[in-house]
Design an enzyme around this catalytic site. Structure first.
Site, PDB file in Angstrom:
ATOM      1  CB  ILE A 188     -59.002 -27.089  27.462  1.00  0.00           C
ATOM      2  CG1 ILE A 188     -59.060 -27.718  28.856  1.00  0.00           C
ATOM      3  CG2 ILE A 188     -58.033 -27.863  26.577  1.00  0.00           C
ATOM      4  CD1 ILE A 188     -59.408 -29.190  28.872  1.00  0.00           C
ATOM      5  CG  HIS A 189     -55.579 -21.901  25.951  1.00  0.00           C
ATOM      6  ND1 HIS A 189     -54.257 -21.826  25.626  1.00  0.00           N
ATOM      7  CD2 HIS A 189     -55.649 -21.735  27.306  1.00  0.00           C
ATOM      8  CE1 HIS A 189     -53.543 -21.612  26.713  1.00  0.00           C
ATOM      9  NE2 HIS A 189     -54.373 -21.559  27.759  1.00  0.00           N
ATOM     10  CB  ALA A 190     -54.023 -23.879  20.911  1.00  0.00           C
TER      11      ALA A 190
END
Length: 85
Positions: free
Chosen positions: A14-16
């Site tokens: 889960i990145h930006a």
């Protein structure tokens, strides 16, 4: 109360970008969400808290939804997870 357990499939975790989309999706509902990873539990509508968990590919997370529209929120969340993470 609805509970959803999901294993992250996105290679980047889960990145930006997906975190921002997830926050936006959860804010569409009145049900109160919580997200648990290991022993940490956060409000996933808060971007910094979500990013602070450092969720990686292959890790298991559990969402709990509680409120008037929890069924609709759970369905939308499951669809979101399968499409984006």
């Amino acid at each position: 109360m609805k509970e959803i357990t999901y294993v992250i499939k996105d290679a980047q975790g889960i990145h930006a970008r997906p975190a921002g989309l997830l926050v936006k999706k959860l804010k569409e509902f009145t049900a109160t969400p919580t997200l648990t990873k290991g022993e940490k539990t956060i409000d996933p509508r808060k971007m910094f808290a979500l990013m602070g968990l450092g969720i990686k590919c292959g890790e298991s997370i559990t969402f709990t939804l509680d409120g008037a529209d929890e069924d609709a929120a759970a369905a939308a969340l499951e669809a979101f997870l399968n499409e984006n993470l």
